[in-house]
Design a protein around this motif. Sequence first.
Motif, mmCIF file in Angstrom:
data_model
loop_
_atom_site.group_PDB
_atom_site.id
_atom_site.type_symbol
_atom_site.label_atom_id
_atom_site.label_comp_id
_atom_site.label_asym_id
_atom_site.label_seq_id
_atom_site.Cartn_x
_atom_site.Cartn_y
_atom_site.Cartn_z
ATOM 1 N N LEU A 1 0.834 -1.198 0.000
ATOM 2 C CA LEU A 1 0.000 0.000 0.000
ATOM 3 C C LEU A 1 0.869 1.249 0.000
ATOM 4 N N SER A 2 0.436 2.235 -0.740
ATOM 5 C CA SER A 2 1.120 3.529 -0.728
ATOM 6 C C SER A 2 0.094 4.626 -0.961
ATOM 7 N N SER A 3 0.436 5.813 -0.522
ATOM 8 C CA SER A 3 -0.491 6.933 -0.658
ATOM 9 C C SER A 3 0.282 8.212 -0.897
ATOM 10 N N ILE A 4 -0.296 9.067 -1.700
ATOM 11 C CA ILE A 4 0.326 10.352 -2.021
ATOM 12 C C ILE A 4 -0.705 11.454 -1.823
ATOM 13 N N LEU A 5 -0.248 12.570 -1.307
ATOM 14 C CA LEU A 5 -1.085 13.759 -1.137
ATOM 15 C C LEU A 5 -0.668 14.800 -2.175
ATOM 16 N N ASP A 6 -1.634 15.302 -2.924
ATOM 17 C CA ASP A 6 -1.367 16.353 -3.908
ATOM 18 C C ASP A 6 -1.993 17.646 -3.366
ATOM 19 N N LYS A 7 -1.149 18.474 -2.764
ATOM 20 C CA LYS A 7 -1.664 19.672 -2.093
ATOM 21 C C LYS A 7 -2.231 20.679 -3.085
ATOM 22 N N LYS A 8 -1.687 20.681 -4.297
ATOM 23 C CA LYS A 8 -2.155 21.636 -5.300
ATOM 24 C C LYS A 8 -3.541 21.251 -5.795
ATOM 25 N N GLU A 9 -3.719 19.948 -6.035
ATOM 26 C CA GLU A 9 -5.000 19.460 -6.545
ATOM 27 C C GLU A 9 -5.990 19.146 -5.431
#
Lengths: 112, 114
Positions: free
Chosen positions: A61-69
């Motif tokens: 499992l992995s997760s990414i946060l896109d602060k711009k979007e």
Amino acid sequence: EDKVVQSPLSLVVHEGDTVTLNCSYEVTNFRSLLWYKQEKKAPTFLFMLTSSGIEKKSGRLSSILDKKELSSILNITATQTGDSAIYLCAVERRGGADGLTFGKGTHLIIQP
Amino acid sequence: KAGVTQTPRYLIKTRGQQVTLSCSPISGHRSVSWYQQTPGQGLQFLFEYFSETQRNKGNFPGRFSGRQFSNSRSEMNVSTLELGDSALYLCASSFGDRDQETQYFGPGTRLLVL
């Protein structure tokens, strides 16, 4: 009013596939975004993403946060039947007066 | 270490009645949060207690109330039950105030209002 939208609402894949679950949010004074897995009753914590920690990984499992979007994705590779669950995304405000705001969840079914 | 426990696990009530649900946090945890989960609205925050004080409150009517005792155990009460109160009520405990990374959920109380 804070808003968290998850997509898709449900997903059926075969064992071994890779899946990507989406979460978009609108929140005033964002503090963190959290992912949970809910199998029977109790949600279990997966990841917490903040402005200073936008990518997390644990096994498949992995997760990414896109602060711009204003969004996040949860990836699961080499899926197994045990990954079948509802995956919940939640956001927390600075100040936290309203607790966590949850999305409706993505119901993931892994077929053997 | 025992997990978060909630009692009762299942409950059936009729409209107009009141109900009290109980949550025992993990030993050493001082924060307890309550959530309501329904198919239509998903998981919604009710309130959070820390060291016997209500710290945060969600957007629910005054019929929903709670308290926390000195041993950190918490109860929530719903008065004048309505059909729409049928839901899974989850509590979660953590060591610190708004300590989301170490927040553990209990198994929930399934309430059915007839």
